[in-house]
Design an enzyme around this catalytic site. Structure first.
Site, PDB file in Angstrom:
ATOM      1  N   TYR A  45      35.905  29.678  31.650  1.00 51.33           N
ATOM      2  CA  TYR A  45      36.916  29.871  32.165  1.00 51.33           C
ATOM      3  C   TYR A  45      38.171  28.728  31.688  1.00 51.33           C
ATOM      4  O   TYR A  45      39.224  29.290  31.408  1.00 51.33           O
ATOM      5  CB  TYR A  45      36.964  29.621  33.785  1.00 51.33           C
ATOM      6  N   LYS A  97      41.619  29.914  29.951  1.00 51.37           N
ATOM      7  CA  LYS A  97      42.776  29.577  30.171  1.00 51.37           C
ATOM      8  C   LYS A  97      43.749  28.709  29.387  1.00 51.37           C
ATOM      9  O   LYS A  97      44.811  28.835  29.181  1.00 51.37           O
ATOM     10  CB  LYS A  97      42.930  28.652  31.678  1.00 51.37           C
TER      11      LYS A  97
HETATM   12  P1  NAI Z   1      41.307  36.562  43.154  1.00 49.79           P
HETATM   13  O1  NAI Z   1      39.718  36.592  42.615  1.00 49.79           O
HETATM   14  O2  NAI Z   1      41.627  36.460  44.552  1.00 49.79           O
HETATM   15  O3  NAI Z   1      42.066  37.730  42.804  1.00 49.79           O
HETATM   16  C1  NAI Z   1      41.945  38.412  41.278  1.00 49.79           C
HETATM   17  C2  NAI Z   1      42.157  39.715  41.204  1.00 49.79           C
HETATM   18  O4  NAI Z   1      41.853  40.313  39.753  1.00 49.79           O
HETATM   19  C3  NAI Z   1      41.205  40.566  42.111  1.00 49.79           C
HETATM   20  O5  NAI Z   1      41.970  41.390  42.888  1.00 49.79           O
HETATM   21  C4  NAI Z   1      40.292  41.184  41.257  1.00 49.79           C
HETATM   22  O6  NAI Z   1      39.704  42.391  41.681  1.00 49.79           O
HETATM   23  C5  NAI Z   1      41.104  41.289  39.868  1.00 49.79           C
HETATM   24  N1  NAI Z   1      40.518  41.632  38.682  1.00 49.79           N
HETATM   25  C6  NAI Z   1      39.353  40.909  38.334  1.00 49.79           C
HETATM   26  N2  NAI Z   1      38.970  41.142  37.000  1.00 49.79           N
HETATM   27  C7  NAI Z   1      39.813  42.456  36.794  1.00 49.79           C
HETATM   28  C8  NAI Z   1      39.738  43.261  35.709  1.00 49.79           C
HETATM   29  N3  NAI Z   1      39.124  43.226  34.688  1.00 49.79           N
HETATM   30  N4  NAI Z   1      40.781  44.208  35.681  1.00 49.79           N
HETATM   31  C9  NAI Z   1      41.865  44.230  36.615  1.00 49.79           C
HETATM   32  N5  NAI Z   1      41.721  43.469  37.490  1.00 49.79           N
HETATM   33  C10 NAI Z   1      40.799  42.490  37.667  1.00 49.79           C
HETATM   34  O7  NAI Z   1      41.978  35.307  42.280  1.00 49.79           O
HETATM   35  P2  NAI Z   1      43.148  34.658  42.585  1.00 49.79           P
HETATM   36  O8  NAI Z   1      42.854  33.244  42.929  1.00 49.79           O
HETATM   37  O9  NAI Z   1      44.353  35.372  43.408  1.00 49.79           O
HETATM   38  O10 NAI Z   1      43.692  34.330  40.964  1.00 49.79           O
HETATM   39  C11 NAI Z   1      44.831  35.027  40.310  1.00 49.79           C
HETATM   40  C12 NAI Z   1      44.809  34.160  38.967  1.00 49.79           C
HETATM   41  O11 NAI Z   1      45.477  32.972  39.311  1.00 49.79           O
HETATM   42  C13 NAI Z   1      43.870  34.396  38.035  1.00 49.79           C
HETATM   43  O12 NAI Z   1      44.162  34.468  36.695  1.00 49.79           O
HETATM   44  C14 NAI Z   1      43.308  32.958  38.413  1.00 49.79           C
HETATM   45  O13 NAI Z   1      42.523  32.331  37.202  1.00 49.79           O
HETATM   46  C15 NAI Z   1      44.556  32.051  38.484  1.00 49.79           C
HETATM   47  N6  NAI Z   1      44.354  30.835  38.973  1.00 49.79           N
HETATM   48  C16 NAI Z   1      43.838  30.599  40.381  1.00 49.79           C
HETATM   49  C17 NAI Z   1      43.485  29.480  40.975  1.00 49.79           C
HETATM   50  C18 NAI Z   1      42.994  29.318  42.441  1.00 49.79           C
HETATM   51  O14 NAI Z   1      42.836  28.313  42.929  1.00 49.79           O
HETATM   52  N7  NAI Z   1      42.927  30.391  43.421  1.00 49.79           N
HETATM   53  C19 NAI Z   1      43.981  28.034  40.385  1.00 49.79           C
HETATM   54  C20 NAI Z   1      44.347  28.582  39.009  1.00 49.79           C
HETATM   55  C21 NAI Z   1      44.637  29.563  38.415  1.00 49.79           C
END
Ligand code: NAI
Length: 254
Positions: free
Chosen positions: A162, A166
């Site tokens: 991860y 990033k």
């Molecule tokens: P989440 O897991 O709640 O949502 C991620 C979404 O991406 C889900 O709806 C999932 O179905 C979709 N997804 C996964 N693989 C996919 C694919 N191959 N094709 C299309 N869609 C796909 O995650 P969250 O927390 O909303 O994170 C969103 C972004 O923010 C991510 O890039 C994550 O790495 C980043 N992020 C999140 C943090 C956190 O604390 N939640 C911290 C730092 C970064």
């Protein structure tokens, strides 16, 4: 607040969490918003929320790691909504484990979604964005916003795949800004700290507390904290900002 009336945005991984909030925030600012996630039906709730803002919404099923699906998605958004001005590469996954025990599959899966997915959408929207013109014929370009992470800057034990993905997104953001800047296409990344979401809900309590101790503002971020920063990067208020990684992390690191 930014006025995005007449603009079209595309947000990946927008069925829930940060992506869904970004989509709603851009719609509330007046943009028509297309969203995608692994299955089109997962996007239904987000699309309803977008349409409730009085703008057009579109939900598509796309695996961001598959080149042909990404290209087809961009084509469909342009066919149905006319153009793409704002691209938000938000879809992301984790498959944590210590690097000595990390499988090839877990490494590849995370790099393919988080880093390759961001590259594929950036490549696919670059040309259509170059063609974006204002009514007076001036080149409008576009704004690409990538979701990085605080751990892509500082590293994190148990997240070799991860953090590498990033860190790669950060470098890709800077390169994209350099390659496309002359066409008025800006590219920036938001690097969230720890955000209250399904991704962090699964953390054990002792790990949550250890993270909290590193956050000067003494709270996890909200999805709104991230969406507001994306909104600023999407609109003209940030017109002279490109190639930047904006940390939204409660002060964890600069
Ligand atoms: P989440 O897991 O709640 O949502 C991620 C979404 O991406 C889900 O709806 C999932 O179905 C979709 N997804 C996964 N693989 C996919 C694919 N191959 N094709 C299309 N869609 C796909 O995650 P969250 O927390 O909303 O994170 C969103 C972004 O923010 C991510 O890039 C994550 O790495 C980043 N992020 C999140 C943090 C956190 O604390 N939640 C911290 C730092 C970064």
């Amino acid at each position: 607040m930014a006025n995005l009336k007449g603009k079209v945005a595309l947000v990946t991984g927008a069925a829930r969490g940060i992506g869904a909030e970004i989509a709603k925030t851009l719609a509330a600012a007046g943009a028509d918003v297309a969203v995608c996630d692994l299955k089109a039906e997962w996007c239904e709730e987000t699309v309803k929320a977008i349409e409730a803002c009085g703008v057009k919404g579109l939900g598509l099923g796309v695996n961001v790691a598959v080149s042909s699906e990404v290209d087809a998605c961009v084509k469909e958004v342009i066919a149905k909504l006319g153009r793409i001005d704002i691209m938000v590469n938000n879809a992301g996954i984790t498959k944590d484990g210590l690097l000595m025990r990390m499988s090839d599959e877990d490494w590849d899966a995370v790099l393919n979604v988080n880093l390759k997915g961001t590259f594929l959408f950036t490549r696919a929207v670059a040309r259509p964005m170059m063609k974006n013109k204002a009514d007076d014929g001036t080149q409008q370009g576009g704004s690409i916003i990538n979701l990085a992470s605080v751990v892509g800057i500082m590293g994190n034990a148990g997240q070799a795949n991860y953090t590498a993905s990033k860190g790669g997104v950060i470098a890709l953001t800077k390169t994209t800004a350099k390659e496309l800047g002359s066409r008025n296409i800006r590219c920036n990344a938001v690097a969230p700290g720890f955000i209250q979401s399904k991704m962090t809900d699964v953390l054990p309590e002792d790990v949550r507390q250890a993270y909290m101790n590193q956050i000067p503002l003494k709270r996890f971020g909200t999805v709104q904290d991230i969406a507001k920063c994306v909104l600023w990067l999407a609109g003209d208020d940030s017109a002279y900002v490109t190639g930047q990684i904006i940390s939204v992390n409660g002060g964890m690191i600069g």
